[in-house]
Motif scaffolding. Structure first.
Motif, PDB file in Angstrom:
ATOM      1  N   ILE A 294       1.030  -1.451  -0.004  1.00  0.00           N
ATOM      2  CA  ILE A 294       0.111   0.044  -0.172  1.00  0.00           C
ATOM      3  C   ILE A 294       0.865   1.303   0.041  1.00  0.00           C
ATOM      4  CG2 ILE A 294      -1.525   1.342   1.535  1.00  0.00           C
ATOM      5  CD1 ILE A 294      -2.862  -1.156   2.134  1.00  0.00           C
ATOM      6  N   ILE A 295       0.613   1.993  -0.831  1.00  0.00           N
ATOM      7  CA  ILE A 295       1.338   3.540  -0.892  1.00  0.00           C
ATOM      8  C   ILE A 295       0.303   4.434  -0.976  1.00  0.00           C
ATOM      9  CG2 ILE A 295       2.540   4.956  -2.612  1.00  0.00           C
ATOM     10  CD1 ILE A 295       4.342   2.862  -1.434  1.00  0.00           C
ATOM     11  N   ASN A 296       0.593   5.600  -0.202  1.00  0.00           N
ATOM     12  CA  ASN A 296      -0.239   6.949  -0.131  1.00  0.00           C
ATOM     13  C   ASN A 296      -0.070   7.775  -1.109  1.00  0.00           C
ATOM     14  OD1 ASN A 296      -2.015   6.187   2.134  1.00  0.00           O
ATOM     15  ND2 ASN A 296      -0.044   6.595   3.362  1.00  0.00           N
ATOM     16  N   THR A 297      -0.960   8.162  -1.776  1.00  0.00           N
ATOM     17  CA  THR A 297      -0.893   9.373  -2.935  1.00  0.00           C
ATOM     18  C   THR A 297      -1.558  10.374  -2.535  1.00  0.00           C
ATOM     19  OG1 THR A 297      -2.806   8.797  -4.328  1.00  0.00           O
ATOM     20  CG2 THR A 297      -0.907   7.484  -4.764  1.00  0.00           C
ATOM     21  N   GLN A 298      -1.546  11.717  -3.063  1.00  0.00           N
ATOM     22  CA  GLN A 298      -2.109  13.011  -2.665  1.00  0.00           C
ATOM     23  C   GLN A 298      -3.607  12.676  -2.705  1.00  0.00           C
ATOM     24  OE1 GLN A 298      -0.823  14.855  -6.755  1.00  0.00           O
ATOM     25  NE2 GLN A 298      -2.037  16.526  -5.571  1.00  0.00           N
ATOM     26  N   TYR A 299      -4.122  11.768  -3.597  1.00  0.00           N
ATOM     27  CA  TYR A 299      -5.668  11.533  -3.568  1.00  0.00           C
ATOM     28  C   TYR A 299      -6.233  10.571  -2.899  1.00  0.00           C
ATOM     29  CZ  TYR A 299      -4.927  14.792  -7.637  1.00  0.00           C
ATOM     30  OH  TYR A 299      -4.447  15.764  -8.433  1.00  0.00           O
TER      31      TYR A 299
ATOM     32  N   SER B 113       4.818  -3.197  -8.808  1.00  0.00           N
ATOM     33  CA  SER B 113       4.054  -2.674 -10.019  1.00  0.00           C
ATOM     34  C   SER B 113       2.485  -1.916  -9.434  1.00  0.00           C
ATOM     35  CB  SER B 113       3.534  -3.831 -10.861  1.00  0.00           C
ATOM     36  OG  SER B 113       2.377  -3.363 -11.641  1.00  0.00           O
ATOM     37  N   PHE B 114       2.355  -0.804  -9.723  1.00  0.00           N
ATOM     38  CA  PHE B 114       1.017   0.055  -9.520  1.00  0.00           C
ATOM     39  C   PHE B 114       0.421   0.364 -10.999  1.00  0.00           C
ATOM     40  CE2 PHE B 114       3.993   0.299  -5.800  1.00  0.00           C
ATOM     41  CZ  PHE B 114       3.366   0.137  -4.956  1.00  0.00           C
ATOM     42  N   GLN B 115      -0.795  -0.147 -11.111  1.00  0.00           N
ATOM     43  CA  GLN B 115      -1.189   0.118 -12.413  1.00  0.00           C
ATOM     44  C   GLN B 115      -2.713   0.755 -12.353  1.00  0.00           C
ATOM     45  OE1 GLN B 115      -0.874  -3.960 -13.827  1.00  0.00           O
ATOM     46  NE2 GLN B 115       0.510  -3.100 -15.377  1.00  0.00           N
ATOM     47  N   ARG B 116      -3.270   1.307 -13.065  1.00  0.00           N
ATOM     48  CA  ARG B 116      -4.581   1.874 -13.093  1.00  0.00           C
ATOM     49  C   ARG B 116      -4.690   2.952 -12.025  1.00  0.00           C
ATOM     50  NH1 ARG B 116     -10.101  -1.935 -13.877  1.00  0.00           N
ATOM     51  NH2 ARG B 116     -11.383  -0.255 -14.678  1.00  0.00           N
ATOM     52  N   ILE B 117      -3.619   3.944 -11.815  1.00  0.00           N
ATOM     53  CA  ILE B 117      -3.919   4.798 -10.866  1.00  0.00           C
ATOM     54  C   ILE B 117      -4.598   6.002 -11.393  1.00  0.00           C
ATOM     55  CG2 ILE B 117      -2.752   6.167  -9.131  1.00  0.00           C
ATOM     56  CD1 ILE B 117      -0.191   4.421  -9.646  1.00  0.00           C
TER      57      ILE B 117
ATOM     58  N   GLU C 143     -11.130   4.962   1.034  1.00  0.00           N
ATOM     59  CA  GLU C 143     -10.573   3.427   0.931  1.00  0.00           C
ATOM     60  C   GLU C 143      -9.278   2.959   0.015  1.00  0.00           C
ATOM     61  OE1 GLU C 143     -12.407   1.019   2.609  1.00  0.00           O
ATOM     62  OE2 GLU C 143     -13.238   2.380   3.565  1.00  0.00           O
ATOM     63  N   VAL C 144      -8.602   1.868   0.139  1.00  0.00           N
ATOM     64  CA  VAL C 144      -7.500   1.410  -0.641  1.00  0.00           C
ATOM     65  C   VAL C 144      -8.055   1.118  -1.753  1.00  0.00           C
ATOM     66  CG1 VAL C 144      -5.549   0.024  -0.709  1.00  0.00           C
ATOM     67  CG2 VAL C 144      -6.423   0.721   1.517  1.00  0.00           C
ATOM     68  N   LEU C 145      -7.361   1.743  -3.073  1.00  0.00           N
ATOM     69  CA  LEU C 145      -7.904   1.538  -4.412  1.00  0.00           C
ATOM     70  C   LEU C 145      -7.054   0.426  -4.833  1.00  0.00           C
ATOM     71  CD1 LEU C 145      -9.607   2.665  -6.614  1.00  0.00           C
ATOM     72  CD2 LEU C 145      -7.678   4.317  -7.331  1.00  0.00           C
ATOM     73  N   ASN C 146      -7.606  -0.734  -5.480  1.00  0.00           N
ATOM     74  CA  ASN C 146      -6.734  -1.601  -5.843  1.00  0.00           C
ATOM     75  C   ASN C 146      -6.171  -1.265  -7.143  1.00  0.00           C
ATOM     76  OD1 ASN C 146      -5.920  -4.308  -6.999  1.00  0.00           O
ATOM     77  ND2 ASN C 146      -7.494  -5.245  -6.413  1.00  0.00           N
ATOM     78  N   CYS C 147      -4.851  -1.337  -7.247  1.00  0.00           N
ATOM     79  CA  CYS C 147      -3.937  -0.968  -8.411  1.00  0.00           C
ATOM     80  C   CYS C 147      -3.102  -2.148  -8.774  1.00  0.00           C
ATOM     81  CB  CYS C 147      -3.217   0.303  -8.201  1.00  0.00           C
ATOM     82  SG  CYS C 147      -4.381   1.712  -8.036  1.00  0.00           S
TER      83      CYS C 147
ATOM     84  N   ILE D  78       5.681  11.045  -6.707  1.00  0.00           N
ATOM     85  CA  ILE D  78       6.715  10.001  -7.135  1.00  0.00           C
ATOM     86  C   ILE D  78       7.665   9.572  -5.819  1.00  0.00           C
ATOM     87  CG2 ILE D  78       8.699  11.295  -7.859  1.00  0.00           C
ATOM     88  CD1 ILE D  78       6.928   7.994  -9.511  1.00  0.00           C
ATOM     89  N   GLU D  79       7.841  10.540  -5.035  1.00  0.00           N
ATOM     90  CA  GLU D  79       8.723  10.125  -3.898  1.00  0.00           C
ATOM     91  C   GLU D  79       8.188   9.215  -3.068  1.00  0.00           C
ATOM     92  OE1 GLU D  79      11.097  13.042  -2.216  1.00  0.00           O
ATOM     93  OE2 GLU D  79      11.701  14.059  -3.928  1.00  0.00           O
TER      94      GLU D  79
END
Length: 578
Positions: A18-23, A41-45, A68-72, A190-191
């Motif tokens: 799991i990675i946090n993004t700004q959204y 691999s993180f796809q469909r973000i 909620e955690v988005l499945n990517c 990206i960081e």
């Protein structure tokens, strides 16, 4: 607590992260590359809201936040398009408007030092293509310590519809603005993936190479990346250049049975409801024979000089005007092409015979229509082109390679020459490295895909897109065996591209940046083995003068005849022509 334990156990089982993004948070997967390297691999973000309804043609809007955690863990769809590749799916319409996604790949989410970031912009003539793994598999790049990013953007009418009425808010270049929003996402997120937000390189091939050039010209892209790699494409390329403003939207609507007037508001309302497949089916038929055959327009919808500034303008001037004082003159670039770019049309020429050859040897059509040459000038220049590429031999079905070289240098190598000259004359701080991909190995997978006749390989080895086979794992090519020429060339190409992306220098001894306007095509000639590689003035340089003469802004009469005489003399005593 129970919900947390379930998620935690699930992650342990499937090696997810799991990675946090700004959204919002996203779930990625750990995978094993074709070279047996583990990577994430993180796809469909999502990086923008789906362009649906009134957002179909407008500037991109960032996505809504989620909690909620988005499945990517699996890739999404491609943007609606007609697949034009020579695969079993060729010519089939497919895709989804809800496909504005980014993909991130890396072999280490927590490196001791942040990884350089490479952002890939796919090609496809602004009509087709995607960031999916069927062509752009990340496997080879995962051998190197970089973060690789790919993404989709809007294509064709959806990405490049331009209307004059400021109240409608559709000045054009939405596809470019999608790319800008994607680059902003990369810089801001990206960081969290172990990437260095201050060390970003964009790169692309064909129209994606055009994009990689457009972004160093547009003020909207300023400071979103540090370097650019321009492969077989350019904003100066006639195939990817700014499209003239005409009633394209009205013509398209009429093709779709619109019965109203040329009222842009009514046309927009009609197109916002039109079926995407119907739009793609119709849009290729709105060019007139004069626009297609004389002006040599390829698309009705593509890069455009925006008619007004809505506060988010990507391009308000012609690319060559933007280039003169561009911020991108101060960043390092690498630019190049393959040795036999248009070789992919050889099967068409061989099957079409003299009729197709006639279309390729109508030399006056290679003199760009906007240059407004007189008929007499066009005749003289057309004769120069003929003698340059065919010598004293008449074009025939037995010497198609002259036609291929002519069209390749018209669309690619002369354009590279112009880009390098522009950067030399700008006196910017950025370095410009030129490469030529001339490798001949079993891994030239697009040459195989397009069934290019082997008898033409002897002198001209690599066609359009062949260099991609040494950077990305494609679905239609096997991984070369260790220590073969193909495998070693993959490592060599990866080294050049990732070293340049990391440092601004390709890391090859004696490969110097171009600083001399008389030797713009000095660079690295990449062959199938390092022993055959060379650093030299590239072969295309000796024919560039004819294109310089065509593009010369002053009157031609003072020196055309003289150059023609010199050309004939040179042809008589040399063997440089085909």
């Amino acid at each position: 607590m129970l919900k947390f334990l379930i998620i935690f156990n699930f992650l342990l089982i499937v090696n997810c992260q799991i990675i946090n993004t700004q959204y919002g948070p996203i779930l990625g997967a750990q995978r094993t590359s074709a070279l047996n390297r583990n990577y994430f691999s993180f796809q469909r973000i999502p990086y923008m809201k789906p362009p649906i309804g009134t957002l179909r043609f407008r500037d991109p809007v960032p996505p809504s936040n989620w909690t909620e955690v988005l499945n990517c863990t699996a890739q999404g769809f491609r943007f609606p398009q007609i697949d034009l590749t020579l695969t079993p799916q060729g010519g089939v319409f497919e895709g989804d408007l809800d496909s504005m996604h980014i993909n991130v790949y890396t072999n280490n989410l927590n490196p001791q030092s942040k990884y350089p970031v490479m952002v890939w912009i796919h090609g496809g003539g602004f009509r087709t293509g995607s960031g999916l793994t069927d062509i752009y598999g990340p496997d080879y790049f995962m051998e190197r310590d970089i973060v690789l990013v790919t993404f989709n953007y809007r294509l064709y009418t959806f990405g490049f519809l331009s209307l004059d009425d400021p109240e409608l808010g559709i000045p054009g270049n939405a596809g470019f603005k999608d790319q800008v929003l994607a680059l902003k996402w990369v810089k801001e997120n990206i960081e969290n993936f172990g990437g260095d937000s201050k060390n970003i390189t964009i790169f692309g091939q064909s129209s994606g190479g055009g994009c990689a050039h457009y972004h160093i010209l547009s003020p909207l892209s300023k400071d979103l990346f540090q370097r650019s790699i321009i492969m077989s494409g350019s904003a100066f390329n006639p195939m990817y250049a700014a499209i003239p403003r005409r009633n394209w939207a009205y013509r398209l609507a009429k093709m779709l049975n619109y019965t109203g007037t040329e009222n842009e508001r009514e046309i927009l309302a009609f197109l916002e409801e039109a079926d995407p497949q119907h739009i793609f089916d119709a849009v290729g038929n709105i060019l007139t024979p004069h626009e297609r055959n004389v002006e040599r327009l390829i698309n009705a919808f593509g890069p455009v000089i925006e008619p007004y500034d809505n506060g988010n303008a990507f391009m308000l001037q012609h690319p060559e005007e933007l280039a003169q004082n561009s911020w991108g003159n101060d960043i390092d670039i690498m630019i190049g092409a393959t040795s036999f770019e248009n070789g992919m049309v050889l099967p068409v020429l061989l099957l079409g015979g003299s009729e197709v050859l006639e279309a390729f040897t109508n030399f006056s059509t290679f003199i760009p229509y906007p240059l407004n040459r007189s008929n007499e000038e066009r005749e003289k220049l057309a004769e120069m082109l003929k003698r340059t590429y065919f010598g004293f031999v008449e074009p025939s079905p037995t010497n198609f390679d002259g036609s291929i070289l002519l069209s390749s240098e018209f669309a690619f190598w002369h354009v590279i020459d112009r880009v390098v000259k522009q950067r030399v004359f700008s006196r910017g701080l950025g370095k410009t490295y030129v490469y030529r991909f001339d490798a001949d190995s079993d891994n030239n997978c697009f040459r195989t895909l397009y069934r290019v006749d082997p008898r033409w390989h002897r002198h001209h080895r690599a066609i359009h897109m062949d260099d991609l086979c040494y950077l990305f794992k494609t679905s239609f090519a096997n991984v070369p065996a260790n220590n073969t020429n193909s495998f070693n060339l993959i490592q060599h190409m990866l080294s050049i591209f990732t070293t340049f992306s990391s440092t601004g220098n390709p890391g090859i001894t004696n490969w110097k940046p171009s600083t001399n306007a008389q030797e713009t095509l000095f660079g690295h000639n990449i062959r199938e083995t390092r022993a055959l590689d060379s650093i030299e003035i590239l072969p295309e340089h000796k024919r560039i003068f004819v294109w310089e003469e065509i593009y010369r802004s002053s009157a031609l009469s003072f020196n055309v005849n003289f150059i023609y005489i010199i050309l004939l003399f040179s042809l008589a005593i040399s063997s440089f022509f085909v």
